[in-house]
Scaffold this motif. Structure first.
Motif, PDB file in Angstrom:
ATOM      1  N   SER A  32      14.576  15.247  -0.882  1.00 34.26           N
ATOM      2  CA  SER A  32      13.320  14.783  -1.497  1.00 34.26           C
ATOM      3  C   SER A  32      12.437  15.960  -1.892  1.00 34.26           C
ATOM      4  O   SER A  32      11.853  15.975  -2.976  1.00 34.26           O
ATOM      5  CB  SER A  32      12.565  13.870  -0.521  1.00 34.26           C
ATOM      6  OG  SER A  32      13.331  12.731  -0.191  1.00 34.26           O
ATOM      7  N   SER A  75       4.015  -2.416  -7.022  1.00 32.44           N
ATOM      8  CA  SER A  75       5.436  -2.414  -6.664  1.00 32.44           C
ATOM      9  C   SER A  75       6.029  -1.018  -6.788  1.00 32.44           C
ATOM     10  O   SER A  75       6.810  -0.576  -5.939  1.00 32.44           O
ATOM     11  CB  SER A  75       6.203  -3.383  -7.570  1.00 32.44           C
ATOM     12  OG  SER A  75       5.726  -4.707  -7.418  1.00 32.44           O
ATOM     13  N   ILE A  76       5.658  -0.308  -7.856  1.00 33.28           N
ATOM     14  CA  ILE A  76       6.168   1.052  -8.069  1.00 33.28           C
ATOM     15  C   ILE A  76       5.653   1.976  -6.968  1.00 33.28           C
ATOM     16  O   ILE A  76       6.414   2.762  -6.388  1.00 33.28           O
ATOM     17  CB  ILE A  76       5.740   1.574  -9.452  1.00 33.28           C
ATOM     18  CG1 ILE A  76       6.371   0.727 -10.558  1.00 33.28           C
ATOM     19  CG2 ILE A  76       6.148   3.044  -9.619  1.00 33.28           C
ATOM     20  CD1 ILE A  76       5.858   1.062 -11.947  1.00 33.28           C
ATOM     21  N   THR A  77       4.376   1.876  -6.668  1.00 32.59           N
ATOM     22  CA  THR A  77       3.791   2.777  -5.671  1.00 32.59           C
ATOM     23  C   THR A  77       4.237   2.437  -4.250  1.00 32.59           C
ATOM     24  O   THR A  77       4.177   3.287  -3.362  1.00 32.59           O
ATOM     25  CB  THR A  77       2.254   2.767  -5.746  1.00 32.59           C
ATOM     26  OG1 THR A  77       1.760   1.421  -5.602  1.00 32.59           O
ATOM     27  CG2 THR A  77       1.776   3.323  -7.086  1.00 32.59           C
ATOM     28  N   ALA A  78       4.693   1.191  -4.024  1.00 34.75           N
ATOM     29  CA  ALA A  78       5.227   0.834  -2.704  1.00 34.75           C
ATOM     30  C   ALA A  78       6.460   1.671  -2.386  1.00 34.75           C
ATOM     31  O   ALA A  78       6.651   2.118  -1.248  1.00 34.75           O
ATOM     32  CB  ALA A  78       5.571  -0.653  -2.646  1.00 34.75           C
ATOM     33  N   LEU A  79       7.297   1.901  -3.391  1.00 35.66           N
ATOM     34  CA  LEU A  79       8.483   2.738  -3.193  1.00 35.66           C
ATOM     35  C   LEU A  79       8.079   4.169  -2.853  1.00 35.66           C
ATOM     36  O   LEU A  79       8.694   4.825  -2.001  1.00 35.66           O
ATOM     37  CB  LEU A  79       9.347   2.716  -4.450  1.00 35.66           C
ATOM     38  CG  LEU A  79       9.941   1.355  -4.835  1.00 35.66           C
ATOM     39  CD1 LEU A  79      10.678   1.462  -6.171  1.00 35.66           C
ATOM     40  CD2 LEU A  79      10.890   0.860  -3.750  1.00 35.66           C
ATOM     41  N   MET A  80       7.035   4.655  -3.514  1.00 40.51           N
ATOM     42  CA  MET A  80       6.566   6.010  -3.262  1.00 40.51           C
ATOM     43  C   MET A  80       5.919   6.115  -1.882  1.00 40.51           C
ATOM     44  O   MET A  80       6.067   7.120  -1.184  1.00 40.51           O
ATOM     45  CB  MET A  80       5.590   6.434  -4.350  1.00 40.51           C
ATOM     46  CG  MET A  80       6.234   6.489  -5.712  1.00 40.51           C
ATOM     47  SD  MET A  80       5.183   7.235  -6.957  1.00 40.51           S
ATOM     48  CE  MET A  80       6.378   7.411  -8.292  1.00 40.51           C
ATOM     49  N   GLY A 123       4.562   0.009   1.615  1.00 40.35           N
ATOM     50  CA  GLY A 123       5.777   0.817   1.681  1.00 40.35           C
ATOM     51  C   GLY A 123       5.779   1.740   2.890  1.00 40.35           C
ATOM     52  O   GLY A 123       6.809   1.895   3.568  1.00 40.35           O
ATOM     53  N   SER A 131       8.641   1.596   5.991  1.00 41.21           N
ATOM     54  CA  SER A 131       9.606   2.697   6.080  1.00 41.21           C
ATOM     55  C   SER A 131       9.476   3.492   7.380  1.00 41.21           C
ATOM     56  O   SER A 131      10.437   4.085   7.849  1.00 41.21           O
ATOM     57  CB  SER A 131       9.460   3.641   4.891  1.00 41.21           C
ATOM     58  OG  SER A 131       8.336   4.467   5.020  1.00 41.21           O
ATOM     59  N   ALA A 172       6.797   4.330   0.660  1.00 41.38           N
ATOM     60  CA  ALA A 172       7.897   4.258   1.622  1.00 41.38           C
ATOM     61  C   ALA A 172       8.550   5.626   1.811  1.00 41.38           C
ATOM     62  O   ALA A 172       8.776   6.076   2.937  1.00 41.38           O
ATOM     63  CB  ALA A 172       8.932   3.237   1.152  1.00 41.38           C
ATOM     64  N   LEU A 173       8.849   6.303   0.711  1.00 40.71           N
ATOM     65  CA  LEU A 173       9.471   7.623   0.800  1.00 40.71           C
ATOM     66  C   LEU A 173       8.516   8.629   1.441  1.00 40.71           C
ATOM     67  O   LEU A 173       8.929   9.462   2.262  1.00 40.71           O
ATOM     68  CB  LEU A 173       9.892   8.102  -0.589  1.00 40.71           C
ATOM     69  CG  LEU A 173      10.529   9.496  -0.650  1.00 40.71           C
ATOM     70  CD1 LEU A 173      11.778   9.558   0.227  1.00 40.71           C
ATOM     71  CD2 LEU A 173      10.864   9.883  -2.086  1.00 40.71           C
TER      72      LEU A 173
END
Length: 268
Positions: A119, A148-153, A96, A100, A155-156
């Protein structure tokens, strides 16, 4: 030369604060580094307004690479890193963060500033109003889903220049991971977020600023060296302090500070 030395000294003071907080709360320090460094870069007229947020975010991530490494080593010595889940979490945030950081460089300056401010407000809200749960334990997702969940985190985190602890610690706590273990895992994740995020910002900013002016991509070296010169040594002290200081109280005070920082950033 005088400008670089002044910035180095101010960033050394900044690094001592964020290093301690990195060890104590499991955060990389970017929530403070980005807004403070943005103000310093504008005050000293190091970079133009149109690039200042990206330079602050990229430099913050690069400094977190060192701070999180120091913090993670200290937490590892205290057996606070849950290595049975850490590889899945770290793999997700790495992917992520890499993607990003390229995307953030394409966004207008105002968009990046707004994303950062919103954020930070959400993170502060979570810190201020989260409550201890008394209900039954929530089962931790299996490896691929957790990644998958931590990839979003990740990225942000890379997009706004933080080590991810403010996002990862609440997530792991929700899934019934002990708070100290969650903080330790977040410290380890900060390493990969900073590493892969920095690679993206270096690559995307390689032709924007010159190395002779003190830049590697979007990373400004005098500021980076200033922060790292003190944060590396303060992170282990913060990690040890988790056993002696009221972390919950400090977290709420820190959250209040974040609200002020976010509002200032959104209104600037």
């Amino acid at each position: 030369m005088i400008t670089s030395l002044t910035l180095f000294g101010l960033c050394a003071v900044l690094g001592s604060v964020v290093g301690f907080l990195a060890g104590l709360l499991g955060i990389g320090g970017g929530l403070i580094i980005v807004p403070v460094l943005t103000s310093l870069l504008l005050w000293l007229k190091v970079v133009p307004d149109t690039s200042v947020m990206l330079v602050a975010i990229a430099t913050s991530l690069a400094s977190i690479l060192f701070t999180s490494t120091s913090s993670a080593l200290a937490h590892h010595k205290n057996n606070n890193i849950p290595w049975h889940i850490a590889p899945w979490v770290m793999g997700g945030v790495a992917l992520g963060a890499l993607l990003s950081s390229f995307f953030a460089a394409l966004l207008p300056e105002d968009y990046v500033r707004i994303i950062f401010g919103i954020s930070v407000l959400l993170i502060a809200y979570r810190m201020l109003f989260s409550k201890e749960r008394a209900e039954e334990l929530v089962k931790l997702p299996k490896g691929p889903l957790l990644s998958s969940i931590t990839a979003l985190m990740g990225a942000l985190s890379a997009m706004i220049g933080i080590g991810g602890g403010a996002l990862i610690v609440p997530l792991l706590s929700h899934f019934s991971i002990d708070m100290k273990k969650a903080i330790g895992c977040a410290s380890a994740c900060g390493i990969v977020i900073a590493l892969f995020g920095s690679v993206g910002y270096i690559t995307s900013g390689w032709h924007v600023f010159e190395f002779s002016a003190g830049f590697i991509g979007f990373i400004y070296l005098p500021a980076l060296f200033g922060v790292v010169s003190t944060s590396w040594f303060m992170a282990p002290i913060g990690a040890k302090a988790t056993h002696h200081l009221p972390v919950k109280v400090i977290k709420r005070v820190f959250a209040g500070l974040l609200v002020i920082i976010a509002i200032k950033m959104l209104m600037s």
